[in-house]
Design a protein around this motif. Structure first.
Motif, PDB file in Angstrom:
ATOM      1  N   UNK A  79      22.195 -66.704   9.210  1.00  0.00           N
ATOM      2  CA  UNK A  79      22.373 -66.423   7.780  1.00  0.00           C
ATOM      3  C   UNK A  79      23.752 -66.868   7.314  1.00  0.00           C
ATOM      4  N   UNK A  83      24.840 -69.597   4.364  1.00  0.00           N
ATOM      5  CA  UNK A  83      25.738 -69.286   3.248  1.00  0.00           C
ATOM      6  C   UNK A  83      26.882 -70.290   3.166  1.00  0.00           C
ATOM      7  N   UNK A 103      22.410 -67.730  -4.790  1.00  0.00           N
ATOM      8  CA  UNK A 103      21.513 -66.575  -4.677  1.00  0.00           C
ATOM      9  C   UNK A 103      20.961 -66.559  -3.253  1.00  0.00           C
ATOM     10  N   UNK A 104      21.286 -65.489  -2.522  1.00  0.00           N
ATOM     11  CA  UNK A 104      20.796 -65.347  -1.146  1.00  0.00           C
ATOM     12  C   UNK A 104      19.442 -64.644  -1.191  1.00  0.00           C
ATOM     13  N   UNK A 107      18.515 -61.402   0.662  1.00  0.00           N
ATOM     14  CA  UNK A 107      19.063 -60.099   0.290  1.00  0.00           C
ATOM     15  C   UNK A 107      17.973 -59.177  -0.247  1.00  0.00           C
ATOM     16  N   UNK A 120      12.823 -60.475  -4.973  1.00  0.00           N
ATOM     17  CA  UNK A 120      13.189 -59.898  -6.266  1.00  0.00           C
ATOM     18  C   UNK A 120      13.645 -61.034  -7.188  1.00  0.00           C
ATOM     19  N   UNK A 123      16.889 -60.959 -11.308  1.00  0.00           N
ATOM     20  CA  UNK A 123      18.217 -61.534 -11.509  1.00  0.00           C
ATOM     21  C   UNK A 123      18.108 -63.033 -11.789  1.00  0.00           C
TER      22      UNK A 123
ATOM     23  N   UNK B 102      25.361 -61.146   6.422  1.00  0.00           N
ATOM     24  CA  UNK B 102      25.770 -61.098   5.014  1.00  0.00           C
ATOM     25  C   UNK B 102      24.619 -60.645   4.116  1.00  0.00           C
ATOM     26  N   UNK B 103      24.935 -59.819   3.154  1.00  0.00           N
ATOM     27  CA  UNK B 103      23.970 -59.442   2.104  1.00  0.00           C
ATOM     28  C   UNK B 103      24.675 -59.585   0.757  1.00  0.00           C
ATOM     29  N   UNK B 104      24.163 -60.487  -0.061  1.00  0.00           N
ATOM     30  CA  UNK B 104      24.740 -60.698  -1.397  1.00  0.00           C
ATOM     31  C   UNK B 104      24.061 -59.739  -2.364  1.00  0.00           C
ATOM     32  N   UNK B 105      24.743 -58.636  -2.665  1.00  0.00           N
ATOM     33  CA  UNK B 105      24.129 -57.592  -3.496  1.00  0.00           C
ATOM     34  C   UNK B 105      23.681 -58.135  -4.855  1.00  0.00           C
ATOM     35  N   UNK B 106      24.418 -59.103  -5.383  1.00  0.00           N
ATOM     36  CA  UNK B 106      24.108 -59.625  -6.719  1.00  0.00           C
ATOM     37  C   UNK B 106      22.849 -60.489  -6.747  1.00  0.00           C
ATOM     38  N   UNK B 107      22.220 -60.715  -5.602  1.00  0.00           N
ATOM     39  CA  UNK B 107      20.930 -61.408  -5.601  1.00  0.00           C
ATOM     40  C   UNK B 107      19.830 -60.520  -6.158  1.00  0.00           C
ATOM     41  N   UNK B 108      20.066 -59.215  -6.173  1.00  0.00           N
ATOM     42  CA  UNK B 108      19.061 -58.313  -6.762  1.00  0.00           C
ATOM     43  C   UNK B 108      19.662 -57.303  -7.737  1.00  0.00           C
ATOM     44  N   UNK B 109      20.982 -57.156  -7.745  1.00  0.00           N
ATOM     45  CA  UNK B 109      21.608 -56.093  -8.547  1.00  0.00           C
ATOM     46  C   UNK B 109      21.492 -56.361 -10.042  1.00  0.00           C
ATOM     47  N   UNK B 110      21.175 -55.315 -10.784  1.00  0.00           N
ATOM     48  CA  UNK B 110      21.132 -55.405 -12.242  1.00  0.00           C
ATOM     49  C   UNK B 110      22.121 -54.402 -12.822  1.00  0.00           C
ATOM     50  N   UNK B 120      18.274 -53.722  -4.790  1.00  0.00           N
ATOM     51  CA  UNK B 120      17.122 -53.652  -3.893  1.00  0.00           C
ATOM     52  C   UNK B 120      17.639 -53.311  -2.495  1.00  0.00           C
ATOM     53  N   UNK B 137      29.614 -56.807  -0.270  1.00  0.00           N
ATOM     54  CA  UNK B 137      30.952 -57.082  -0.795  1.00  0.00           C
ATOM     55  C   UNK B 137      30.912 -57.049  -2.312  1.00  0.00           C
TER      56      UNK B 137
END
Lengths: 263, 263
Positions: A79, A83, A103-104, A107, A120, A123, B102-110, B120, B137
């Motif tokens: 992963x 990135x 966009x990952x 996630x 999802x 976004x 890694x997890x990109x929170x903004x890939x699902x965050x609203x 998510x 992060x």
């Protein structure tokens, strides 16, 4: 405003046959310029992994699932590598002036025995409405059955095409399109303008839709999902721009029975 | 198995006051070693942005929303920068042998007007069950009202603590904890072992919970959300390991009225 989804094969932006992750800077730069030049309405980009993905996945076997501690680490490392590749792609896109944003997909993506259940997309829709260019990419993803499997760029493209009702779907690959026979073996092989089913190809007597291993799978995924898409040669200068501008005479159209888009 | 969420402040792993993005390699290495040493049960890591985030956000104003093309580009660029920082963090974690991903929170965050509505968390839960260490992060995120706002590591921590019912929440900051008075101005300032409300601090006559601007906000977010957390000094060698191992005598506990965890 129309929505286009463009996939750039990993064989274009990376040195595909390298055992180590190796980017193809010159091609990446050109491709990004072409995208900027051709962009027309809303755009989602998806890129493949090339040498950033295939060697590590084949070496560690994580596409078949996780069964030991080493594979857990390889899952994370794979992963992280994707990135890094994506960061380089986004940097080049940014230089052209496009508002690209990483966009990952993994996630939020959930797989089951290698099949995608869910990404999802709220976004992504929001970012498109803002005028941004979301950039997704093939990733190792959480699998409820086997721990990990690979969510390829090709699968992301069909999922998003249906979810977001895309008007145009373009696959920029490293071949001109789909031939009736393997063009490396048959001088009289003809580039198909249009392909409705994989069966037609068997009728011609050829088992090779194309020499690149992924092409048959790519086509069957599109047909099964009911997504119409154009396969073009992204290595040939100008093709990506032409395809983005809506040029109809290039490559091969994989034409699904369902009329879900304008192609 | 217990779940711990550890936030590493951006002031620890980056050179906080640099105008350009600049990592603090030595500290990052040490912190990763300490995490590996102290890990105990399931673990989520969250890191701040430091000089990878604050300068570009302040310069471009994207935390207040998007109103022009330049800000669209800055939104994407800021995200890409955070991914680069995260890649370096994950690389160091991997060197210690931790299966970080890694997890990109903004890939699902609203977000809505700067407030987080949703992340998510299904994938995060799945990865934890596998034995992986998800690394989130602070990120710029899609905002339904203003286009973009900042989803800070501090907000992610409270959201995940509640969603995943965390047993331990640890904030590794660049100060020892919370004092009754500003320790830089008052020699007799006392480090509080426990803090139940922000009001108590006003009673002591001090308006300064701490000299770092973010501390008051950090605390009020935890208290409002009902999350109990320990604030420790991540710059002091050994503190992160001790905190992860469950040592109770260090830093300051921000104690929410609700008993949602074991702290």
């Amino acid at each position: 405003m129309t929505l286009t989804i463009l996939k750039i094969g990993g064989s274009i932006i990376t040195k595909k046959n390298s055992i180590e992750p190796e980017i193809n800077h010159a091609e990446l730069k050109r491709v990004c310029r072409e995208i900027k030049e051709g962009k027309n309405g809303k755009l989602i980009l998806i890129h493949g992994a090339g040498s950033y993905g295939h060697p590590i996945v084949n070496r560690t076997g994580i596409h078949k699932g996780i069964s030991n501690e080493e594979q857990l680490k390889a899952f994370g490392e794979t992963q992280a590598l994707q990135n890094e590749l994506n960061s380089m792609v986004c940097k080049e896109l940014k230089k052209t002036g496009l508002p690209a944003i990483p966009i990952q997909a993994s996630s939020s993506a959930v797989m089951e025995k290698g099949q995608l259940l869910y990404i999802d997309t709220r976004v992504i829709k929001g970012l498109l409405d803002l005028g941004m260019v979301p950039v997704l990419y093939g990733v190792p993803a959480y699998d409820v059955e086997q721990g990990c499997s690979i969510l390829s760029g090709d699968v992301i493209i069909t999922y998003l095409a249906l979810e977001l009702n895309a008007d145009n779907v373009i696959h920029a690959s490293d071949v001109d399109g789909v031939y009736d026979k393997d063009p490396k073996k048959h001088e009289d092989a003809v580039l198909l303008k249009e392909l409705l089913t994989l069966d037609n190809l068997n009728v011609t007597g050829s088992n090779h839709v194309d020499v690149t291993g992924g092409m048959r799978k790519k086509i069957s995924q599109l047909l099964n999902a009911g997504v119409t898409a154009r396969i073009i040669n992204g290595l040939k200068e100008g093709m990506i721009t032409l395809a983005l501008k809506g040029e109809k005479g290039i490559g091969t159209i994989i034409k699904s029975g369902r009329v879900q888009n304008h192609l």
